[in-house]
Design a protein around this motif. Sequence first.
Motif, short mmCIF file in Angstrom:
data_model
loop_
_atom_site.label_atom_id
_atom_site.label_comp_id
_atom_site.label_asym_id
_atom_site.label_seq_id
_atom_site.Cartn_x
_atom_site.Cartn_y
_atom_site.Cartn_z
N SER A 1 24.01 -16.28 -37.88
CA SER A 1 24.64 -14.96 -37.86
C SER A 1 24.65 -14.31 -39.23
CB SER A 1 26.09 -15.08 -37.35
OG SER A 1 26.14 -15.74 -36.11
N ALA A 2 24.69 -15.10 -40.28
CA ALA A 2 24.71 -14.59 -41.65
C ALA A 2 24.39 -15.74 -42.60
CB ALA A 2 26.06 -13.97 -41.99
N THR B 1 27.00 -19.37 -38.24
CA THR B 1 26.34 -19.40 -36.94
C THR B 1 27.36 -19.14 -35.84
OG1 THR B 1 26.65 -21.71 -36.21
CG2 THR B 1 24.97 -21.31 -37.89
N ASP B 2 26.85 -18.90 -34.63
CA ASP B 2 27.76 -18.80 -33.48
C ASP B 2 27.60 -20.00 -32.55
OD1 ASP B 2 25.31 -18.20 -32.37
OD2 ASP B 2 25.95 -16.36 -31.38
N GLY C 1 42.85 -22.86 -34.05
CA GLY C 1 42.54 -24.25 -34.34
C GLY C 1 41.30 -24.76 -33.62
N VAL C 2 40.76 -23.92 -32.71
CA VAL C 2 39.51 -24.27 -32.02
C VAL C 2 38.53 -23.13 -32.19
CG1 VAL C 2 40.61 -25.80 -30.34
CG2 VAL C 2 40.40 -23.37 -29.83
N PHE C 3 37.30 -23.36 -31.75
CA PHE C 3 36.21 -22.42 -31.97
C PHE C 3 36.54 -21.03 -31.42
CE2 PHE C 3 32.07 -20.62 -30.54
CZ PHE C 3 31.48 -20.48 -31.79
N SER C 4 36.33 -20.01 -32.25
CA SER C 4 36.60 -18.64 -31.85
C SER C 4 35.40 -17.73 -32.02
CB SER C 4 37.79 -18.08 -32.66
OG SER C 4 38.96 -18.81 -32.42
N GLY C 5 34.22 -18.30 -32.24
CA GLY C 5 33.04 -17.47 -32.28
C GLY C 5 32.11 -17.71 -33.45
N TYR C 6 32.64 -18.21 -34.59
CA TYR C 6 31.79 -18.40 -35.76
C TYR C 6 32.09 -19.74 -36.43
CZ TYR C 6 30.75 -13.49 -35.19
OH TYR C 6 30.34 -12.29 -34.68
#
Length: 381
Positions: free
Chosen positions: A204-205, A225-226, A257-262
């Motif tokens: 992603s960047a 990354t995603d 505390g868990v994955f939110s997109g990045y």
Amino acid sequence: MVKQTLSLIAAGIVGGLITLGGYQWLHPASSASSLSESAPYAVQASYNRAPAKANAVPFDFKSAAVQATPAVVHISTTVAQPARGQAYDPFEFFFGEGNPFGGGQPQAGSGSGVFYTSDGYIVTNNHVVASASEVEVTLQDNRTFKAEVVGTDEKSDLAVLKIEGTGFPALDFADSDEAEIGEWVLAVGNPFNLTSTVTAGIISAKGRSINLLGGGRAIESFIQTDAAVNPGNSGGALVDAQGRLLGINTAIATRTGVFSGYSFAIPVNLVRRIADDIIEYGSFKRAYLGVEISDLDADYAKELGVDITQGVVIETLVDGGSAQFAGLQPQDIITAVNQRPVRSVPELQEIVGQAKAGDTITVEVNRKGQAVAVPVRLKAG
């Protein structure tokens, strides 16, 4: 009389049919469009016989996953828990399995690691093994080993472990400098103790800083990354579509505390530089440019009177440092190092972090609107 009338009617019908048929033959579109007001009018918009580009989607991740999963290990740690009221490591709380507010009992933590060499050196995050009194490594085939912590580097959040043995499945290395935004990647690790888990996403960047390591001398130039990464993935592999190691997964952006997109990974070119030093010397022998710096933006560029809006501004020089000795000046704007463009502080930190003390780098600067190239021999910090 009746026969004459019938003949006239028949002739009229035949003539009408001939006239209608001739009109439809001359105007076929009118006939088609009158079939239905709602009938779609289909046309072939384009047709291209050009071959698909390499790595065009969809493609198969099976080969990359088969290569990567055996090289990623599960790390279990035992940490002497601080007594209630004492300071604790937030990384252990976020990525580990323990309760930081416990009352002094040893706590178990977990994470991931990646075989760096076939003779048992493993790369992981510093926060996975920080303060650990015992470290155990479990391979994909369920073999377990006691691991020694060879060395750590807190400012890059990297650590190297060693287990006894040979023939371990180390990965080939990608070139993280050449990785591009939009490129497919896989994250391999052990989230929530679910061993050998593979997720996919894109870059992603690059050169991303999230102020995770406390600033100052920290090196933060993450690959963003995603691909889904969760607690337990820390220290695991980010691999490219060919199954080569591209980075070490380190952190996620989250409010829960868990994955939110990045998610964020340390680039493998920087990992190799640090890990090689740790294996050889027990610690990272870091080179320093000797500057205090900040990012250039449009407002700052206007204040400095330059016509560029990306780069790194030298604010002050460290007395006796590499930059001062080489002749760099305050308000010089660093735009490239060794012909590699520099657009932000994290990019400059990554480039210098990959160099060794004693190396000479060419620093390209904008000095009051003029392009100047300055050779700088880097000193150890």
